[in-house]
Design a protein around this motif. Structure first.
Motif, mmCIF file in Angstrom:
data_model
loop_
_atom_site.group_PDB
_atom_site.id
_atom_site.type_symbol
_atom_site.label_atom_id
_atom_site.label_comp_id
_atom_site.label_asym_id
_atom_site.label_seq_id
_atom_site.Cartn_x
_atom_site.Cartn_y
_atom_site.Cartn_z
ATOM 1 N N ARG A 170 0.816 -1.202 0.000
ATOM 2 C CA ARG A 170 0.000 0.000 0.000
ATOM 3 C C ARG A 170 0.859 1.266 0.000
ATOM 4 N N HIS A 171 1.969 1.231 0.725
ATOM 5 C CA HIS A 171 2.833 2.414 0.771
ATOM 6 C C HIS A 171 3.507 2.654 -0.579
ATOM 7 N N ILE A 172 4.011 1.609 -1.191
ATOM 8 C CA ILE A 172 4.711 1.781 -2.475
ATOM 9 C C ILE A 172 3.749 2.253 -3.561
ATOM 10 N N LEU A 173 2.574 1.631 -3.638
ATOM 11 C CA LEU A 173 1.633 2.010 -4.699
ATOM 12 C C LEU A 173 1.109 3.432 -4.516
ATOM 13 N N SER A 174 0.895 3.840 -3.296
ATOM 14 C CA SER A 174 0.292 5.154 -3.071
ATOM 15 C C SER A 174 1.316 6.257 -2.869
ATOM 16 N N GLY A 175 2.526 5.907 -2.397
ATOM 17 C CA GLY A 175 3.468 6.940 -2.011
ATOM 18 C C GLY A 175 4.714 7.085 -2.857
ATOM 19 N N PHE A 176 5.120 6.049 -3.563
ATOM 20 C CA PHE A 176 6.331 6.127 -4.372
ATOM 21 C C PHE A 176 6.075 6.945 -5.643
ATOM 22 N N SER A 177 7.068 7.680 -6.056
ATOM 23 C CA SER A 177 6.984 8.370 -7.357
ATOM 24 C C SER A 177 7.100 7.383 -8.507
ATOM 25 N N HIS A 178 7.821 6.285 -8.273
ATOM 26 C CA HIS A 178 8.070 5.293 -9.316
ATOM 27 C C HIS A 178 7.413 3.970 -8.925
ATOM 28 N N LEU A 179 6.602 3.428 -9.808
ATOM 29 C CA LEU A 179 6.027 2.107 -9.582
ATOM 30 C C LEU A 179 7.111 1.036 -9.707
ATOM 31 N N PRO A 180 6.966 -0.087 -9.014
ATOM 32 C CA PRO A 180 7.903 -1.191 -9.217
ATOM 33 C C PRO A 180 7.852 -1.705 -10.659
ATOM 34 N N VAL A 181 8.958 -2.257 -11.100
ATOM 35 C CA VAL A 181 8.943 -3.019 -12.349
ATOM 36 C C VAL A 181 8.103 -4.279 -12.147
ATOM 37 N N SER A 182 8.367 -4.987 -11.043
ATOM 38 C CA SER A 182 7.595 -6.182 -10.709
ATOM 39 C C SER A 182 7.737 -6.454 -9.222
ATOM 40 N N GLY A 183 6.800 -7.238 -8.712
ATOM 41 C CA GLY A 183 6.847 -7.657 -7.324
ATOM 42 C C GLY A 183 6.241 -9.036 -7.206
ATOM 43 N N GLU A 184 7.088 -10.062 -7.184
ATOM 44 C CA GLU A 184 6.631 -11.447 -7.265
ATOM 45 C C GLU A 184 6.647 -12.110 -5.891
ATOM 46 N N TYR A 185 5.486 -12.624 -5.512
ATOM 47 C CA TYR A 185 5.329 -13.287 -4.213
ATOM 48 C C TYR A 185 5.513 -14.792 -4.359
ATOM 49 N N VAL A 186 6.174 -15.419 -3.383
ATOM 50 C CA VAL A 186 6.328 -16.873 -3.326
ATOM 51 C C VAL A 186 6.211 -17.309 -1.862
ATOM 52 N N HIS A 187 5.339 -18.264 -1.606
ATOM 53 C CA HIS A 187 5.243 -18.856 -0.275
ATOM 54 C C HIS A 187 6.347 -19.909 -0.112
ATOM 55 N N ARG A 188 6.764 -20.163 1.121
ATOM 56 C CA ARG A 188 7.861 -21.106 1.366
ATOM 57 C C ARG A 188 7.559 -22.500 0.824
ATOM 58 N N ASP A 189 6.313 -22.977 0.929
ATOM 59 C CA ASP A 189 5.993 -24.310 0.404
ATOM 60 C C ASP A 189 6.173 -24.366 -1.109
ATOM 61 N N ALA A 190 5.779 -23.286 -1.807
ATOM 62 C CA ALA A 190 5.991 -23.230 -3.252
ATOM 63 C C ALA A 190 7.481 -23.171 -3.574
ATOM 64 N N PHE A 191 8.235 -22.442 -2.767
ATOM 65 C CA PHE A 191 9.689 -22.385 -2.915
ATOM 66 C C PHE A 191 10.272 -23.795 -2.862
ATOM 67 N N ASP A 192 9.840 -24.575 -1.873
ATOM 68 C CA ASP A 192 10.397 -25.912 -1.673
ATOM 69 C C ASP A 192 10.051 -26.856 -2.817
ATOM 70 N N GLN A 242 -8.119 -30.949 4.400
ATOM 71 C CA GLN A 242 -7.792 -32.355 4.636
ATOM 72 C C GLN A 242 -7.597 -33.126 3.338
ATOM 73 N N SER A 243 -8.065 -32.587 2.223
ATOM 74 C CA SER A 243 -7.915 -33.256 0.928
ATOM 75 C C SER A 243 -6.693 -32.788 0.153
ATOM 76 N N ILE A 244 -5.924 -31.843 0.717
ATOM 77 C CA ILE A 244 -4.824 -31.223 -0.008
ATOM 78 C C ILE A 244 -3.486 -31.720 0.525
ATOM 79 N N LEU A 245 -2.672 -32.241 -0.379
ATOM 80 C CA LEU A 245 -1.325 -32.664 -0.008
ATOM 81 C C LEU A 245 -0.388 -31.470 0.092
ATOM 82 N N TYR A 246 -0.434 -30.584 -0.903
ATOM 83 C CA TYR A 246 0.412 -29.397 -0.915
ATOM 84 C C TYR A 246 -0.382 -28.220 -1.465
ATOM 85 N N ARG A 247 -0.066 -27.032 -0.940
ATOM 86 C CA ARG A 247 -0.600 -25.784 -1.467
ATOM 87 C C ARG A 247 0.574 -24.947 -1.965
#
Length: 588
Positions: free
Chosen positions: A311-333, A496-501
């Protein structure tokens, strides 16, 4: 130059005629198509067609043939034959989609012909490269390479381009990609074939480029590149990109998503057409390349920190990010183990070789499937075994963040935004729940390669553990711009039906990809319906950027868009769970 009107051409021989579908056993259409493109470019039989008729992650069905035209004029003649024979036409580029939107799905009421445009490649630079004209088989990587010497970039330079996706495929699917400042792939300039309610095949030139009047003349000039900037018009009110998105994504207090696949404002002829038109060319804007970039790797165990940062970057920065990629630790693994070979292929072979590698993989599986002693998905087993022979492939500092933090963010800034980010991140971190590091160039490249290996990791896990996995439920969705709580909480009846998220996504656009590995014996369709109901309760929109394909139901505005483009349901019927049956032409 000013174009007084849009040009429309129709074949008078098709007006008012309703072709009768030949029996499935009738091979005359196949013979006629071979006369147009040559025998080697019309494929029949499961072994030859499977890599085109089976989706990368989802969907497959029988086809009468796959035809691969080598010129735009050949593609037009193939369409004429197919329309006259009353067959289903599925236009396909790279077949890299994740929801089966460019492949058959089950059985139909008519024979299916896949028209694969992979041979129809070409980029024409317009106005010094400020705009480009791309033929239907042109990949994002090819466009990126043509623009690089000019100091310019296409709409997307990372992400799907790593898998050999095409420029036209992105337009047809309103693909969003990872770049915060550019929004979904979009243009109002295109050359396409359409069949109207009267059954007539038309070539519609809305490129804003003077190419002649008859299809043969238009397509021949495009094939030869026989036009200049003097033929290119500026058409007032029409756009070759989504220029309003940077302001749109900054509106963090709005109760609607920044972008999603069926957003009515981004449905325009070819844009969002999902194969309901057959495209011959699109005209697009290019963008100035950044002079300097820096990538920051962030980790936290408190998701509220990332909410505050977004919220701070989008509303307060003069320059938007090029990209901002999220990864959860389980997806990392999971990606570290099951996406390792893709990571290494991108790093050492380059993105331009990936389409050929995927084709070789499909051919190997076709061969192995005929040998009873070899496992199904043999190529996946082979590649997974080979990847174990390679040592550690991820940078030590990324592995350190994996060990200490659950939530990861790869933040890329450019030019003046670099110092903004350095100062702001230093005010937030280090803290009791998080930290950041500024990556070296090699670390940054590896971080992004790893992020994009996540998308295929669940598919590999399924192939390797078919005895444990029923299937994958893959959902991509967009949260509202004002949502503060973006971390999913699933009830026990679902979890209970999910092995990995596997959670990952484009964080600043609030677009997320969730891949769920479903345990053997559980019903993926039932689980998906429950998950979509939860998203409905949250005011989310889905899909966000992968098109409805044959996974999602097309909502009313999107279904209406499809029906308007393809009133007889000839092209890609059933997309978005719409009607699969053909309709007769209107009788005058």
């Amino acid at each position: 130059m000013v174009i007084p009107s849009r040009w429309l051409w129709q074949d008078p021989g098709l007006l008012g005629q309703q072709a009768v579908a030949p029996p499935a056993a009738d091979r005359s259409l196949v013979s006629e198509m071979r006369d147009v493109v040559g025998r080697r470019h019309v494929l029949t039989g499961t072994a030859a067609t499977q890599r085109f008729s089976k989706g990368y992650r989802f969907g497959e069905g029988p086809v009468l043939a796959v035809v691969r035209p080598g010129t735009l004029l050949e593609q037009w003649r193939i369409l004429q034959l197919c329309v006259a024979a009353n067959v289903i036409i599925i236009a396909q580029a790279a077949n890299t989609g994740l929801t089966g939107g460019s492949t058959p799905f089950g059985n139909y009421d008519r024979d299916v012909i896949i028209v694969n445009t992979g041979r129809l490649r070409g980029v024409h630079l317009l106005r010094g490269g400020n705009q480009v004209l791309c033929l239907p088989g042109t990949t994002l990587h090819e466009l990126e390479q043509r623009l690089k010497p000019l100091g310019r970039e296409p709409h997307s330079v990372i992400g799907s381009s790593c898998l050999g996706a095409t420029v036209v495929g992105g337009i047809c699917n309103n693909s969003g990609g990872a770049l915060v400042r550019r929004g979904p792939a979009y243009t109002q300039f295109a050359l396409y074939a359409q069949v109207g309610a009267d059954g007539a095949l038309r070539l519609v030139n809305h490129l804003g480029i003077e190419l002649g009047r008859r299809p043969e003349e238009i397509l021949d000039r495009l094939d030869r590149g026989s036009f200049t900037d003097a033929d290119v018009a500026t058409v007032e009110g029409l756009s070759a990109s989504d220029g309003g998105y940077p302001d749109h994504v900054r509106q963090i207090n709005e109760g609607t998503p920044a972008r999603f696949n069926a957003a009515p404002l981004r449905l325009f002829e070819a844009a969002g057409s999902a194969g309901k038109l057959v495209l011959f060319a699109v005209r697009l804007d290019s963008f100035p390349a950044d002079e300097q970039t820096a990538t920051f790797y962030l980790g936290t165990n408190d998701p509220a920190i990332f909410t505050k940062l977004r919220r701070h970057i989008l509303s307060g920065f003069s320059h938007l990010p090029v990209s901002g990629e999220y990864v959860h630790r389980d997806a990392f693994d999971i990606a570290a183990k099951y996406g390792k070979d893709l990571f290494l292929a991108i790093k050492y072979l380059g993105t331009e070789r990936l389409p050929a590698l995927f084709a070789m993989k499909a051919r190997l599986d076709n061969w192995a499937d005929r040998l009873p002693l070899l496992p199904r998905n043999f190529s996946d087993h082979l590649l997974q075994w080979c990847s174990h022979l390679w040592g550690k492939h991820l940078p030590s500092r990324l592995l350190h963040y994996r060990d200490h933090y659950e939530h990861h963010l790869i933040l890329k800034m450019a030019d003046g935004g670099i110092e903004e980010a350095r100062a702001y991140l230093a005010s937030l971190f280090p803290s009791a729940t998080g930290d950041f590091v500024e990556c070296s160039p090699s670390e940054a490249a590896d971080a992004f390669r790893h992020r994009f290996a996540v998308a295929g990791a669940a598919v590999r896990y399924r192939a390797m553990h078919s005895d444990r996995v029923e299937n994958i439920v893959a959902i991509d969705f967009a949260l509202r711009r004002n949502d503060l709580d973006w971390v999913e909480q699933l009830p026990e009846s679902i979890s209970q039906s999910i092995l990995y998220r596997l959670y990952y996504g484009h964080f600043f656009c609030h677009v997320f990809h969730h891949d769920y590995v479903i345990a053997k014996g559980d019903d993926p369709i039932e689980i998906e319906e429950k998950m979509l109901a939860l998203l409905d309760q949250r005011g989310a929109e889905y899909p966000a950027e992968h098109n409805v394909g044959h996974v999602y139901h097309a909502k009313k505005p999107l279904a209406q868009h499809y029906a308007a483009l393809d009133p007889l349901n000839i092209f890609n019927p059933g997309i978005g769970h719409t009607d699969r049956n053909g309709r007769p032409p209107a009788i005058k």
